[in-house]
Structure formats: C-alpha cells, structure tokens
Design a protein around this motif. Sequence first.
Motif, short mmCIF file in Angstrom:
data_model
loop_
_atom_site.label_atom_id
_atom_site.label_comp_id
_atom_site.label_asym_id
_atom_site.label_seq_id
_atom_site.Cartn_x
_atom_site.Cartn_y
_atom_site.Cartn_z
N SER A 170 -7.96 -7.30 -2.56
CA SER A 170 -6.97 -6.21 -2.53
C SER A 170 -7.66 -4.90 -2.27
O SER A 170 -8.67 -4.58 -2.91
CB SER A 170 -6.22 -6.16 -3.87
N ALA B 257 -3.93 -0.49 -3.63
CA ALA B 257 -2.88 -1.53 -3.58
C ALA B 257 -2.02 -1.42 -4.83
O ALA B 257 -2.53 -1.23 -5.94
CB ALA B 257 -3.52 -2.90 -3.46
N THR C 160 0.84 -1.21 0.00
CA THR C 160 0.00 0.00 0.00
C THR C 160 0.87 1.25 0.00
O THR C 160 2.07 1.19 0.30
CB THR C 160 -0.91 0.02 1.23
#
Length: 900
Positions: free
Chosen positions: A880, A884, A852
């Motif tokens: 996700s 991401a 991230t």
Amino acid sequence: MNGSNYMTQEEDWDRDLLLDPAWEKQQRKTFTAWCNSHLRKAGTQIENIEEDFRNGLKLMLLLEVISGERLPKPDKGKMRFHKIANVNKALDFICSKGVKLVSIGAEEIVDGNGKMTLGMIWTIILRFAIQDISVEETSAKEGLLLWCQRKTAPYRNVNVQNFHISWKDGLALCALIHRHRPDLIDYSKLRKDDPIGNLNTAFEVAEKFLDIPKMLDAEDIVNTPKPDEKAIMTYVSCFYHAFAGAEQAETAANRICKVLAVNQENEKLMEEYEKLASELLEWIRRTVPWLENRVAEQTMRAMQQKLEDFRDYRRIHKPPRVQEKCQLEINFNTLQTKLRLSNRPAFMPSEGKMVSDIANAWKGLEQVEKGYEEWLLTEIRRLERLDHLAEKFKQKCSMHEAWTSGKEGLLSQKDYESASLMEIRALMRKHEAFESDLAAHQDRVEQIAAIAQELNELDYHDAATVNTRCQGICDQWDNLGTLTQKRRDALERVEKLWETIDQLYLEFAKRAAPFNNWMDGAVEDLQDMFIVHSIEEIQSLITAHDQFKATLPEADKERMATMGIHSEILKIAQTYGIKLSGINPYTNLSPQDISNKWDTVKHLVPLRDQMLQEEVARQQANERLRRQFAAQANIIGPWIQTKMEEISHVSVDIAGSLEEQMNSLKQYEQNIINYKSNIDKLEGDHQLSQESLIFDNKHTNYSMEHVRVGWEQLLTTIARTINEVENQILTRDAKGISQEQLNEFRASFNHFDRVRPSALLNNFLPSSPFSMQKRNGMMDPDDFRACLISMGYDLGEVEFARIMTLVDPNNTSVVTFQAFIDFMTRETAETDTAEQVMASFKILASDKNYITVDELRRELPPDQAEYCISRMTRFVGPDSPAGALDYISFSSALYGESDL
C-alpha cells in the motif's frame, strides 16, 4: 333600390376600376363564373365576357334564365344593326325592371367595351341577385352584410364589417358554410394564418356540394390589399340564395318563437300582477287594524315603542309597498299595452284585485294612517308632561315635608311664658322669620296643589296616590297656619318693638339661609366626581357647568347684599355702643361662614373647568388611539387569516413537486417575516391604549390577543409545514420514492385526513375571528385503518396493533403523514447499505482494497472528497502506498456496522 342608387353604384364602379386594375381582373373572372352558373341551365356558357355578349343573344338568354320571363324574339341576322337590336332588347328589359342605366349603350356592348360590359353585368347582378335580399329592416347590400354578420357572429377570428378585407383570410366564407352545413367543413381545424388554404377549401366545398361555381382566385384575393367589393358581393350573394330555404324556415321559427315569447311574457305579467295584488291587499288588510288602534299606553316607554314601531312602518315596511303599488300599476298598464299591440283581449284581474280596488284599499290605509303619528306624538307629549309633573310633584312634596318636619311641635311650644323681654323679643323675631319662611313656602304648596290638579286633568295613572299625598300636605299646611297665628297672638301680648339691630339680624338670617343652601349645593356639584367614556358625555357636563357659571354674577350680588346687612349691624352697634354677643339669635350662620363658602365656590370653579378640559383632551386622545389601533387590526387580522388558508392549501396540494411546494412555502415564510413590523406597530398602539385605560373599541372586532394568537399560530403553521415538506423530500430521496408515488400517498392521506376545526386557534379563542376549518395533517387510528384497507391491506387486530407500534411509537393515537410515508415505503423502497457503498468505493479505487487522496479528489466533489479524507483512517497492508486510505472501515462506520 331606386335608379339613383344604381347610378351612384355605377359611378363608384367606374372610379374603383380606374384606380385598381386588379379589381377588373377579379370582376371579369367572378362575373363570367356567375353568368355561366345561370347560362348552363340553358345548356350554354361564355368564355370571354366582352366577346360572347356582343351579338346580344346570350345576353337575352341570361336575362330569361335569371328572371324566368320571356324576352322579345331576337333578330337572327349577323349584321351590326342586328346585334345592336338584340342588345337593346336586353337593355330595355333591364330598364323595365326599374333599373336606370347610365352611360351604358348597346353600341359599347356590341363593340366589346370591357368596362361597359362589366358595368352592365354588375347592374344585372345588383337587380336580380342582391336587390331582393332583405334582413330585418335592411335590404340589398346592407341586408346582405347584416345577414353575413348574423351568421358568422359565433365564430372565432371572424368579424365581417365589409365586402373586401373582411373576407381575405377565408374564415368568413368557411363560417357561412359551416353555419348551414356543419358536415361539410371542420371549422376547428382552420387556421387564420392559412388564408389560401381556407379560401380554396370554401371554393371547393361550395362548388362540389352547394352548386356554387368557383368565381374567385384565392391568390388574387390574398395578394390584393383590398379585394374587389363587387366580386366578393357577387360570390357571397350566391351563398345567400343557396341557403334561402333554410333562412325562410328560420324566419318562420323566429316568428313563432316571437309570438310565443310575447304570450309567455304576458302570462307571466298577469301572474305577477295577481301575486303582487294579493300580497299588497293582504298587507293592507293586516295593517289597517293596527293603525286604527288608538288605545294609549300608561308609560312613556310603551308609547315610545309604539312610535318607534310606527316609524319602522313608515321607514322600512311601507316604502317597499309603495314601490309595489307603483310597480303594480306600471305592470298593469304595460300588460294592457302589450296585449293591445299584439291584438289580444285586455287583461281582467280577479275580483277585488282591479287597480281601482287596490287604489281604494290604499286610500283607506292612508286615511287611517293620517293622524296616527300626530296622535302618538300627542300621547307621548302628554306622558312626558305627566312624568315630568309627577317627578316634580314628588320632589316638591319631599322638600316641603322635609321643611315642615317638626314645625308643628315648635309652634306648639310655650317657651315665651318664662322668657325675659329680650328673649321674648328674640322669640318674636324668630317667629317672624318663621312666618316669612312659611309665606315663602306658600308658593310651593300652591304649586303642589296645581301640579296635582293638572295630573288629574291629564288622567295620570297613579292619580289616587297623588291626591292622597296632596291632601295630607294641604291639611298640614292649614294646621301650620293655625298654629303660627296662635303663637303670634301669644307673642303679641308681650311684644315690644325690637331695636333696629334685631330687625337686621332677622333680615340677615332671611337672606343668608337660602344663599348658604345655594352655596352648599354649588360646592357639592363642583366637587362631584365624574366618570365618562365618550366625548359626548363630557360635552354634556361642560354645558351644565357653563350654565352654572352664568349664575355667578347674580349670586355675587346676593352675597354683597347679605354682607351689607352684617356691616350695618356692626355700624349701629359701634355708633350706639351696643355690646353684641356675637351670636345671631335667628341663624347659626356667620358672615365668615358666608365669605369662606363663597371663596370655596370661586376656588372650585376654575378647578372644575380644568378637570373638564383635561377630560375632553383625554377622551379625544382615546378616540384617536381606538381608530389608530382599529385601522391596523382590520388589515392585519384578515391578512393572517388569508395566509393561514393559503398555507393550508399549499400543504395539501399535490399538483406540483415537493421542491415547488417548498419554494412556495419559503416565499410565504419570508412574506410573514417581513410582515412582523406591522405586528410590532400594532403592539405599540395596543400598549398606548392600555396605558390610557382603553378596554373597548367599537371600530374593530380584532383584539390584540386575537392578533397575537393568530400570529403565533401562523408562524407555527408555516414552520411545521416547511418541516413536513423537508421531511417528505428527505424520505423521497432516501427511499427512492417517485413524485407520482408521493402524490398518490398524499392523495390517500388527504382523503382520510378529516376536515376538522383548526384546533389551536379554536381552543384558545373559541370566538376568534381567525377560527377556520382545515385539515390537521394527522389521522386517528380508525381513519388510518380505513386508509390501509382502501389500499388493499388485509388487517386483523394483531397485525394492525403491530403496524400502530411502527407508525405511532409514542402512543399518541395519531398518525402523521411522515409516519404514513415511512410505513408505506419500509418494505418496498430502495435503501443504500454499507455493502453498496463499499462496492462504489471499490469501483472508484479500481478494485483495490484502499483508495488514495488523489482518487477521491478526482472522482468526488471537493467538499465530499475532503469529508472522506478527513474521516478515513490510514490503510495498512502489503504494497500500500503512502497516503492510502481505508474505505472499508469508513463505509461500515457510516451505517454503524463493524468492519466487514
């Protein structure tokens, strides 16, 4: 030491004791230990110096031990008068040794007077332990001090100037022991800041190995601002006596060395005298024949060379010989004096080399030399006179021959036979003018004959040619005289008086012709172009011009007189109504010609002045430009060369890290950039010189081209060197090379990087002042092969060819240091891979397949985090979160690989 000295010392002792009670404590301990060091030889000792000497018995025993003599038998009673009698016997013995006791009586000793007892013991120490010490010309205290100074001189932190504070740190005592017994103390381990330790070391070693009892306390010495001098002297004197045997041996050795040194020095002086005498006599033998040669040369150049050779002899060759002769006499006298003072026989030089022999030879040289220079100068003046006369003879002969050319033919003409009266008169006047001219040339003919005679008298080498030419001129002159007289006789047969105007025409012609010739020469000289290259040359032209201007007033008088004749002709013609043809039958020159030429001369004189002054100013300006350029070039040139050498040293230096080398090179680069203004200023001066057509400069060896090439090479060298170090840093960091490995690589490379001339400078400017020898930072294939073999590589031709394709892909036949490092680290250095980078990102992402933005910003530096965020693509996958990022694709892209 006489009695008054002892008395003075005793008085000093009293005052010191009263001033500093601490000294009394030190003296009591030191004197007690000193007395016991002698009493123990008799099997006894004292405990209290005031009490134990009161009965006089131990005092008498002490004196017997230290003197080696027997004293009168002591009184055995214990009454006071017995004690006084014993003490008096001891004091009488002290006095018998030349010591005058002042204020010390037996009663005070018997009564236990501490101060008087200490004074008496100090007197005994002075007489029996210190007085007999003798070093060179000093004795007693001064001798002991000089002995200490001599023995401790080589030791660091030791400077003995007295017997109190110089001994406080203990180093002086340790130095004395180490000087005579270096096996007892390791002086190198002593520290000046540990005085108590040093003192105790000296006390313990002296007591254990030198049999010198401990007479002082280290704490008392250190804590007392000025330790007691007498206590220190007493203790130090024990060291002197302990080492007396060594001193005697050293004195004997010194005496032998001194005798041998004197003998060696005398032998050296004898050899030097013989050598100098031989050389000087040989030089005189070679020089005398040269000075005796008085054969004159035929040319001025050859004689001037003889004079120059003689002046070189007087100025260069003879002065050193004069000094040698003087030094020879000084050495001889000095040697004889030294031999006489050392009781050695006088020195007798080899045969023919006595001082008198040399003096006689020198006298003969000066007798031959006397008059040689005068003879040279006389011969040069003679040759100079001959050259001048010969040139003058040729000039006058040429002028005369030019004047007589065709004259015989004119005189032989019979034009008067068919001439009218007026024409006859004109011919008569013309003939008279010729006769006048002929008479004027008589002086020249006589001068030619006189010069020829003088040349013969002065033994001119080409006198035959002179005589032949002179004889021809004289014969021709006689013939001209005969022809002239014949023509006059012929004209006189038909001659009538010409009117006054004809006489004036003739007079005008006589004066106008030479004046016109003079003006022609003046115009030619004034218009003569000149090219000069120095102030001296233009000053010579100005002097000649000033001399010419000085003749102008006299020339103007001649012009006025000549023009006056023409005015008289016009006046007569107008008065008597004579119609003039306007042509002077005796000359082609008109009054207008004279006036015009005179105006031309007057016009050209100031122009010549102006030209000369302008040239003076130009030469002065040129000289200033030369000096201005040279002053800067002589600074800049060596500066560039120095910087080139310094950069070269930095580039091959392996002492520091690459970063240190880079900082040093950056500092050099900045200094070079800051120096650019000096180059620009020199360029400006060079441009001014070129604009002024100055192409030579005797004040400097550096031309602008030299400086430009040197400056460009300096800039190129610093830039290339910085780039090389930067590449080395990148290679080191990228491939995990340690500084030690890099230094090892550099040392190997430098060993095989042969020292060659700096190619760029030497190719462009073979004679450049910047030419230098340096390593070029490259190896040729042969050096590279030798380097690899030295490092353990087993190379065949195929393997070496393969390696060359790696280190020299462009086939330049050289191997750079960067290519060398790349090859050496290609297989062994640690290299990051895409997999390693992915694994690192996975750790930061806590084993997730994505990372991230917050994780990147938390784990990485801001600039690198933003770099990753801007280049990573969005991760697409189950569960996700928004934002991401795909670090796997990013890692593969960094190394040019497809996604793993």
